[in-house]
Design a protein around this motif. Structure first.
Motif, PDB file in Angstrom:
ATOM      1  N   GLU A 129       0.857  -1.169   0.000  1.00 58.33           N
ATOM      2  CA  GLU A 129       0.000   0.000   0.000  1.00 58.33           C
ATOM      3  C   GLU A 129       0.900   1.227   0.000  1.00 58.33           C
ATOM      4  N   TYR A 130       0.323   2.337  -0.354  1.00 55.93           N
ATOM      5  CA  TYR A 130       1.063   3.592  -0.452  1.00 55.93           C
ATOM      6  C   TYR A 130       0.544   4.532   0.624  1.00 55.93           C
ATOM      7  N   VAL A 131       1.428   4.890   1.545  1.00 58.86           N
ATOM      8  CA  VAL A 131       1.056   5.644   2.731  1.00 58.86           C
ATOM      9  C   VAL A 131       1.720   7.022   2.678  1.00 58.86           C
ATOM     10  N   LEU A 132       0.956   8.038   3.008  1.00 58.95           N
ATOM     11  CA  LEU A 132       1.506   9.391   3.044  1.00 58.95           C
ATOM     12  C   LEU A 132       2.602   9.504   4.096  1.00 58.95           C
ATOM     13  N   THR A 133       3.693  10.156   3.734  1.00 61.94           N
ATOM     14  CA  THR A 133       4.753  10.485   4.683  1.00 61.94           C
ATOM     15  C   THR A 133       4.401  11.823   5.340  1.00 61.94           C
ATOM     16  N   ASP A 134       5.239  12.295   6.238  1.00 62.64           N
ATOM     17  CA  ASP A 134       5.021  13.632   6.804  1.00 62.64           C
ATOM     18  C   ASP A 134       5.014  14.684   5.691  1.00 62.64           C
ATOM     19  N   LEU A 135       5.935  14.544   4.731  1.00 67.31           N
ATOM     20  CA  LEU A 135       5.970  15.469   3.605  1.00 67.31           C
ATOM     21  C   LEU A 135       4.660  15.399   2.822  1.00 67.31           C
ATOM     22  N   GLY A 136       4.176  14.206   2.580  1.00 70.01           N
ATOM     23  CA  GLY A 136       2.912  14.039   1.877  1.00 70.01           C
ATOM     24  C   GLY A 136       1.741  14.632   2.640  1.00 70.01           C
ATOM     25  N   ARG A 137       1.684  14.361   3.938  1.00 67.85           N
ATOM     26  CA  ARG A 137       0.590  14.916   4.751  1.00 67.85           C
ATOM     27  C   ARG A 137       0.631  16.441   4.774  1.00 67.85           C
ATOM     28  N   SER A 138       1.824  17.024   4.641  1.00 67.73           N
ATOM     29  CA  SER A 138       1.935  18.483   4.659  1.00 67.73           C
ATOM     30  C   SER A 138       1.324  19.115   3.408  1.00 67.73           C
ATOM     31  N   LEU A 139       0.998  18.297   2.403  1.00 70.60           N
ATOM     32  CA  LEU A 139       0.352  18.813   1.190  1.00 70.60           C
ATOM     33  C   LEU A 139      -1.160  18.984   1.354  1.00 70.60           C
ATOM     34  N   ARG A 140      -1.723  18.479   2.419  1.00 72.20           N
ATOM     35  CA  ARG A 140      -3.181  18.570   2.607  1.00 72.20           C
ATOM     36  C   ARG A 140      -3.695  20.009   2.516  1.00 72.20           C
ATOM     37  N   PRO A 141      -3.075  20.979   3.183  1.00 74.88           N
ATOM     38  CA  PRO A 141      -3.596  22.347   3.065  1.00 74.88           C
ATOM     39  C   PRO A 141      -3.558  22.882   1.629  1.00 74.88           C
ATOM     40  N   VAL A 142      -2.597  22.413   0.844  1.00 74.14           N
ATOM     41  CA  VAL A 142      -2.504  22.847  -0.552  1.00 74.14           C
ATOM     42  C   VAL A 142      -3.727  22.353  -1.324  1.00 74.14           C
ATOM     43  N   LEU A 143      -4.071  21.083  -1.157  1.00 71.98           N
ATOM     44  CA  LEU A 143      -5.236  20.534  -1.849  1.00 71.98           C
ATOM     45  C   LEU A 143      -6.528  21.163  -1.343  1.00 71.98           C
ATOM     46  N   VAL A 144      -6.606  21.401  -0.044  1.00 71.08           N
ATOM     47  CA  VAL A 144      -7.786  22.060   0.533  1.00 71.08           C
ATOM     48  C   VAL A 144      -7.941  23.454  -0.072  1.00 71.08           C
ATOM     49  N   ALA A 145      -6.832  24.189  -0.178  1.00 77.06           N
ATOM     50  CA  ALA A 145      -6.888  25.545  -0.741  1.00 77.06           C
ATOM     51  C   ALA A 145      -7.276  25.511  -2.218  1.00 77.06           C
ATOM     52  N   MET A 146      -6.778  24.533  -2.967  1.00 77.07           N
ATOM     53  CA  MET A 146      -7.142  24.423  -4.380  1.00 77.07           C
ATOM     54  C   MET A 146      -8.637  24.152  -4.540  1.00 77.07           C
ATOM     55  N   ALA A 147      -9.161  23.243  -3.735  1.00 79.80           N
ATOM     56  CA  ALA A 147     -10.592  22.933  -3.808  1.00 79.80           C
ATOM     57  C   ALA A 147     -11.421  24.146  -3.392  1.00 79.80           C
ATOM     58  N   ALA A 148     -10.985  24.849  -2.364  1.00 82.26           N
ATOM     59  CA  ALA A 148     -11.713  26.031  -1.898  1.00 82.26           C
ATOM     60  C   ALA A 148     -11.702  27.121  -2.963  1.00 82.26           C
ATOM     61  N   TRP A 149     -10.567  27.275  -3.640  1.00 82.02           N
ATOM     62  CA  TRP A 149     -10.475  28.274  -4.705  1.00 82.02           C
ATOM     63  C   TRP A 149     -11.519  27.987  -5.785  1.00 82.02           C
ATOM     64  N   ARG A 150     -11.602  26.725  -6.192  1.00 79.71           N
ATOM     65  CA  ARG A 150     -12.560  26.376  -7.241  1.00 79.71           C
ATOM     66  C   ARG A 150     -14.001  26.517  -6.743  1.00 79.71           C
ATOM     67  N   ASN A 151     -14.264  26.053  -5.525  1.00 82.02           N
ATOM     68  CA  ASN A 151     -15.622  26.156  -4.996  1.00 82.02           C
ATOM     69  C   ASN A 151     -16.078  27.611  -4.868  1.00 82.02           C
ATOM     70  N   ALA A 152     -15.136  28.515  -4.618  1.00 81.26           N
ATOM     71  CA  ALA A 152     -15.494  29.931  -4.500  1.00 81.26           C
ATOM     72  C   ALA A 152     -16.033  30.475  -5.823  1.00 81.26           C
ATOM     73  N   GLN A 153     -15.731  29.806  -6.927  1.00 77.88           N
ATOM     74  CA  GLN A 153     -16.211  30.231  -8.236  1.00 77.88           C
ATOM     75  C   GLN A 153     -17.612  29.689  -8.536  1.00 77.88           C
ATOM     76  N   LEU A 154     -18.096  28.796  -7.699  1.00 75.45           N
ATOM     77  CA  LEU A 154     -19.368  28.113  -7.952  1.00 75.45           C
ATOM     78  C   LEU A 154     -20.441  28.543  -6.967  1.00 75.45           C
ATOM     79  N   ALA A 155     -21.676  28.494  -7.419  1.00 75.63           N
ATOM     80  CA  ALA A 155     -22.799  28.690  -6.504  1.00 75.63           C
ATOM     81  C   ALA A 155     -22.846  27.490  -5.556  1.00 75.63           C
ATOM     82  N   ALA A 156     -23.326  27.699  -4.350  1.00 76.29           N
ATOM     83  CA  ALA A 156     -23.346  26.631  -3.338  1.00 76.29           C
ATOM     84  C   ALA A 156     -24.000  25.358  -3.866  1.00 76.29           C
ATOM     85  N   GLN A 157     -25.082  25.479  -4.627  1.00 83.82           N
ATOM     86  CA  GLN A 157     -25.789  24.297  -5.121  1.00 83.82           C
ATOM     87  C   GLN A 157     -25.030  23.581  -6.244  1.00 83.82           C
ATOM     88  N   ASP A 158     -23.990  24.193  -6.776  1.00 83.20           N
ATOM     89  CA  ASP A 158     -23.216  23.588  -7.865  1.00 83.20           C
ATOM     90  C   ASP A 158     -21.922  22.917  -7.386  1.00 83.20           C
TER      91      ASP A 158
END
Length: 171
Positions: free
Chosen positions: A80-109
């Motif tokens: 199996e492939y397990v996140l390292t500390d370096l990998g886990r530190s990328l979580r805020p980056v992915l969260v920010a990317m998703a939030a950036w895109r969601n900010a462009q969409l209406a809540a229902q979309d």
């Protein structure tokens, strides 16, 4: 995933970050990891990626120290492939990317949202300066050359006449 960084950009943290995660499939693999998936067949099923491309991406993520392979079955050998500390530190980056895109969409979309699992409440992540509490996307925050900056990086943040641009001056 081949790093395609110009020589003059090798010291740039944005270029370096992209060399780790700047490829479409890599982001989707990491997304799966943060959702609790860790096995080759799970990634393949969720993402729909060919075995050869998935093998290549996973190998690169392991080589870069973002994931580590862990034996979970001996006969036959399965990993199996397990996140390292370096990998886990990328979580805020992915969260920010998703939030950036969601900010462009209406809540229902919005097809995926971030929630506080304790309350079920949708949250809108922000990146803030812990000292001032200000959002770092405010105009008074700017990139500038750091102490280890190359000549090319220093030129990037200098006016054509050789003086530091006021908006990029370090106090």
């Amino acid at each position: 995933m081949v790093a395609k960084i110009r020589i003059e950009d090798r010291g740039c943290p944005l270029s370096a970050a992209l060399s780790y995660v700047g490829e479409w499939w890599t982001i989707l693999i990491l997304h799966d990891c943060f959702d609790g998936y860790s096995r080759f067949d799970e990634f393949q099923s969720n993402i729909g990626l060919s075995s050869s491309v998935l093998t290549s991406r996973l190998t690169t993520l392991v080589e870069r120290g973002v994931l580590e392979r862990s034996l979970y079955q001996t006969k036959p050998a399965r990993y199996e492939y397990v996140l390292t500390d370096l990998g886990r530190s990328l979580r805020p980056v992915l969260v920010a990317m998703a939030a950036w895109r969601n900010a462009q969409l209406a809540a229902q979309d919005r097809q995926m949202i971030l929630v506080d699992t304790r309350t079920g409440r949708e949250v809108e992540p922000q990146v803030i300066d812990p000292v001032s509490g200000d959002r770092v996307d405010a105009e008074h925050f700017a990139f500038t050359a750091g102490p280890a900056a190359s000549d090319a990086m220093r030129r990037r943040y200098t006016d054509h006449d050789g003086s530091a641009r006021p908006e990029h001056a370090v106090p």
